[in-house]
Design an enzyme around this catalytic site. Sequence first.
Site, short mmCIF file in Angstrom:
data_model
loop_
_atom_site.label_atom_id
_atom_site.label_comp_id
_atom_site.label_asym_id
_atom_site.label_seq_id
_atom_site.Cartn_x
_atom_site.Cartn_y
_atom_site.Cartn_z
CE LYS A 247 -1.70 1.33 4.10
NZ LYS A 247 -1.41 2.86 4.38
CG ASN A 248 2.26 2.84 3.42
OD1 ASN A 248 1.12 3.08 3.07
ND2 ASN A 248 2.47 2.32 4.83
CB CYS B 147 -5.39 10.19 11.30
SG CYS B 147 -3.91 9.52 11.72
NE ARG C 286 0.56 10.23 10.25
CZ ARG C 286 -0.29 9.17 9.62
NH1 ARG C 286 -1.46 8.64 10.15
NH2 ARG C 286 0.07 8.84 8.42
CG ASP D 26 3.09 1.43 9.52
OD1 ASP D 26 3.14 1.66 8.36
OD2 ASP D 26 2.85 2.13 10.33
NE ARG E 168 -7.50 4.57 5.19
CZ ARG E 168 -6.82 5.72 5.76
NH1 ARG E 168 -7.40 6.02 6.70
NH2 ARG E 168 -5.97 6.30 5.28
C1 EPZ Z 1 3.98 6.87 6.47
O1 EPZ Z 1 3.24 8.11 6.96
C2 EPZ Z 1 3.13 5.76 6.34
N1 EPZ Z 1 2.09 5.96 5.30
C3 EPZ Z 1 2.30 5.34 7.67
O2 EPZ Z 1 1.92 4.03 7.54
C4 EPZ Z 1 3.84 5.07 8.43
O3 EPZ Z 1 3.23 4.68 9.92
C5 EPZ Z 1 4.89 6.29 8.81
O4 EPZ Z 1 5.28 6.67 7.50
C6 EPZ Z 1 5.98 5.92 9.37
O5 EPZ Z 1 6.61 4.89 8.95
C7 EPZ Z 1 2.26 6.06 3.97
O6 EPZ Z 1 3.49 5.75 3.63
C8 EPZ Z 1 1.12 6.28 3.02
P1 EPZ Z 1 6.01 10.29 8.67
P2 EPZ Z 1 3.89 9.41 7.13
O7 EPZ Z 1 6.02 11.65 7.78
O8 EPZ Z 1 4.71 9.74 5.85
C9 EPZ Z 1 6.03 13.69 12.01
C10 EPZ Z 1 0.00 2.60 7.76
O9 EPZ Z 1 -0.38 2.22 8.61
N2 EPZ Z 1 6.14 14.59 10.86
O10 EPZ Z 1 7.18 9.30 8.43
O11 EPZ Z 1 2.68 10.27 7.21
C11 EPZ Z 1 4.97 12.82 12.01
O12 EPZ Z 1 3.88 13.55 12.97
C12 EPZ Z 1 0.24 4.16 7.78
O13 EPZ Z 1 0.16 2.14 6.61
C13 EPZ Z 1 5.83 15.85 11.37
O14 EPZ Z 1 6.28 16.40 12.35
O15 EPZ Z 1 4.65 9.52 8.43
C14 EPZ Z 1 5.29 11.56 12.63
O16 EPZ Z 1 5.39 11.65 13.93
C15 EPZ Z 1 0.04 4.79 9.17
N3 EPZ Z 1 6.24 16.82 10.10
C16 EPZ Z 1 6.78 11.49 12.24
O17 EPZ Z 1 7.03 12.70 11.82
C17 EPZ Z 1 5.76 16.38 8.91
O18 EPZ Z 1 5.85 17.32 8.06
C18 EPZ Z 1 6.73 10.44 10.96
O19 EPZ Z 1 5.93 10.76 10.27
C19 EPZ Z 1 6.03 14.89 8.41
C20 EPZ Z 1 6.07 14.21 9.49
#
Ligand code: EPZ
Length: 417
Positions: free
Chosen positions: A22-23, A116, A121, A304, A396
């Site tokens: 998915k990701n 969410c 996020r 995840d 999803r």
């Molecule tokens: C990706 O989400 C995945 N989704 C998530 O999978 C996964 O849990 C996550 O990466 C971590 O591995 C997809 O790839 C579609 P991040 P993402 O940006 O990119 C903070 C699932 O279950 N952050 O790596 O949204 C954020 O709040 C989903 O399949 C900021 O503060 O995660 C988090 O604490 C859930 N500012 C951390 O960084 C930003 O601009 C990591 O988030 C971006 C992120």
Amino acid sequence: MDKLLITGGKRLSGDISISGAKNAALPILCAGLLTGDTVHLSNVPLLQDVATILKILRQIGLRVEQDGDRIAMNGGAIDKLEAPYELVRTMRASILVLGPLLARFGEAKVSLPGGCAIGSRPVDQHIKGLQAMGAEVHIEAGYIHAKAKKLKGTRIVTDMITVTGTENLLMAATLAEGETILENAAREPEVTDLANLLVAMGAKITGIGTDRLVIQGVDALHGASHKVIADRIETGTFLCAVAASGGDVTLTNARSDILDVALDKLREAGAVITTGADWIRVQMAARPKAVSFRTTEYPGFPTDMQAQFMALNCIAEGGSRVTETIFENRFMHVQELNRLGAAIDIDGHTAIVQGVERLVGAPVMATDLRASASLVIAGLAAQGETLVDRIYHLDRGYDRMEVKLSGVGADIRRVKQ
Ligand code: EPZ
């Protein structure tokens, strides 16, 4: 609202075929916006999130033909540079249209995704990086308005490792002027899969798979063909299901080289795991042993997989500590697991799990994607019936989970309301 009705206690045996990731599929579909040529994809998983991103992309004007797991997409007739709130709010990864639209068309209007269940996020790093490349970005009425005559390459260091942040900036950089360096880049296999597709489309990227990506911008990208990598989280979810239920299952169309830490932890729990080029076999004869872990960015233990492995720890011999370092609120499954008789206490970012002999089935409610997977695993191991509600969360990110589990002997069926 559909529910899943599970009668636990069945050992699992047979084969399960793993779907595409998915990701990886989500950013890869957004990469279709980067070229006027046709990109051919295979191994695209049949998921609600994929359906959602396709709706957004078609609204933007991407031409998409889908035949099962195969998709042909063409960005030659893009006529709307906007991703609306009503769709973006249902799936945060829609933010991934921002970089491609800005890079190829110089403009984009994308709804702020909003939070969410697992955390706020934010997308501040996506915006910071695009601004560093020369984009004018302002937030108004819940939308990100971005404009850039031509993005300019530069060195970007994100404040933290962000998966979709890296992906958005990587896609934007492929068509920017000059060189872009992404420091502190995410190294998840799904980022690598996207980068490999972009290179096949004519992008110039080095450092793929490392935390430093260097991109030389090009004038245009062309069509390509690409097979989406196997979903390592679906793989890990089924491995935990077998470890919790007991049995002997082989996962096919799987990759064992992108899940090392989770495989090590399963072996520590007592699972016998053997692997081949595209398969993983898991055998579990006895009660699992409790295993502590903390989630970190790739290649560490995936956040995840945290909820799913916690379900395993609930019935394990001994106590364990599970620490979540990525998201601020990713323990929503704990209360539901405790309804099934688990013994979990939360202390800040750490859950302390005392393994119990037996969980007892009960009605529970899914709160987010991986929490729902955790409740299914617990239901498979519990005595009696477990009814999991709000499984739209599950749909999803899992391609017909109950069909795949029934295929290896689980007593699980979808109950239409
Ligand atoms: C990706 O989400 C995945 N989704 C998530 O999978 C996964 O849990 C996550 O990466 C971590 O591995 C997809 O790839 C579609 P991040 P993402 O940006 O990119 C903070 C699932 O279950 N952050 O790596 O949204 C954020 O709040 C989903 O399949 C900021 O503060 O995660 C988090 O604490 C859930 N500012 C951390 O960084 C930003 O601009 C990591 O988030 C971006 C992120």
